[in-house]
Design a protein around this motif. Sequence first.
Motif: not given
Length: 653
Positions: A459-485
Amino acid sequence: MAVALVDPAGRIGLWSSEAQTLTGHPASEVVGRDLSVLADRPTSHGRALVAELVRAGGGVRTDWLRCFDGSSRSIRWRVVPVPLAAGTGLLAVAGRGDQQIDWCDPAAADLLLHSSPIGLAVLDKDLRYRFINDALARLNGLPVAAHLGRRILDVLDLPDPRAYEAMLRRVTDGGETIDNLHVAAIRPDGTPYAAVGTLFPLRDADGRIVGQAGVVHDLGGTRAELLDTARNQRRLELLTRISAGLSQGLDVASVASRLSAVCTPAFASTVTVDLLEGAVQSTAAGVRGTGCPDGSPRARVYPLSAAVGSGPAAPEGDLPQAREASIPVSECIRSADVVAFLVDEAREQHHGIALPLLAGGQVLGAITFSRPGGFDADDVLTTRDIAARAAMAIDNALLYRRERLATLALQRHLLPARLPDIPWAKSAYRYLPAQDGTLAGGDWYDVVRLPGGRIGLTVGDVMGHGLGAAAAMGRYRSSARALLAVGLEPGQLLTRLDGLKDDADNDLPATCVCVVYDGAGGDLRVALAGHPPPLLVRPDGSADILAADPGPPVGMGLDHVYESAHCVVPSGSLLVLYTDGMIEDRSTFLDLDQGIAMLRRAVHHTETPLDEVCDALVAVRPANSADDATVVVTRLTRLQPMPVADHDAQITG
């Protein structure tokens, strides 16, 4: 006689009907309350006030009393000490005859003061009205009761109130008399007036200044420059308030609401904003003159006034149902010009004026004003200025709305649509947007089934709002999922996640919690990156946070090495992961420990269905939270091994 009984503690115990008639205060409002609530300017309270009045002895007193309607009046009353069981109280008695003026005929004085065609007023040292006659009350456009007890600057709408207050202070503080004072003001109905008067100090028998008096005469229209000054000042103040209000509106409905609140009733009886349907559906609204072509049906609009305060903050539902515009509004949109009309409102004919909302050469809709009187040239100029400011605010709100919709769509696409169904580690979640309608944030959640009977949660929280925060959230989540795997421990995962950078090096920092749970033995490892710690609720009802070195948020370029904490979890425990939006309150200071304690109290039984647990946690979330909020609840049990007997039978066969 007006009678009140006061106990030794200063509480009113008895309040006669005549006391209510004299003051306007019903018994239900004063019985049981401190006597000082009746004083205009109380200097003491409770027992101290009773003792002071008892020490002063009997006899007649004259004091200013605060009446129920907010006005003040001078009351002559008697204080009678009364022995009570709890001590000495007092009986307050006032009669109608006691309110007479001793040194002259009251009827003659009343005729003089109230029948005079000249305005008369008395102010105390705090510049509050103590007396005003009918002539001056009519000149100000307010009843007498609306003046008494209130400061003159709260009653009069003056072009330069600070300068006027400074002048009044010269009279009260310096004892100066000011003759031939010319003043312009605005009545509550919006009409300006000019007056000339004299101000002079009032002194008591000892020569001390206790207030001031004013003698005021209406100038009518003989001083046109004063009236023009008042009109211009009123117009500038109105536009300033509108600009200040519109600058705070982030959505089109709030823009219309703030605009209506400022303009009514000072400028118009009603203000409505109609947003053209095409202005919402595309970035290019109807071009000037094409909003409603000749011969076509009436324009379809969103009546924003009907949606004020009724729609949710989410941009998908912030507009009312579109409808066909009225004939004047359609004509205004079609011609992109001002349209004047008459309308019947509440059995009275009002004058209306519709103006187009133009932004960048495009018609966004129309704004309509109505009032009983007509609109002169100055009023039309004011409405044009209002329409220009409103169009700019609505254009910005539409741009903001489109960005919010795009951000929410991206966020929904990047987050998991559902969590995996794992019998020994079932999960449920809730995501809540910010309560103030800001752009979607960067909260994410994920549950990953891993080999070897393990499960990974982030569970995470990117600092900020808007498209930039949503895009960064996607990168963090997909990266964390790959590292867990690939089997990394939580601390190792956060260390690697912190070192990941995109080519543009523009990732936003993020807080994160990572948990890996082994369903075979109950082993749980957790690591934190600037994130609130998880909450563990055991089957016996006890609850604790899972302490771990928090470390800094990932993505800050600090090359921090994150450590994992380890514990063994009893089967049947609930693991609660959340973001700080679940425990933060922008209106009240709420520290981390208080927020976690609030969540802990919301979970009572680990056997409760997970969806109900999530709802209970959401219910205690601070109502004024200014951030998105995410909570994931997982029931951790044990992985059941395969029966050994069946396995041996298969080998033997």
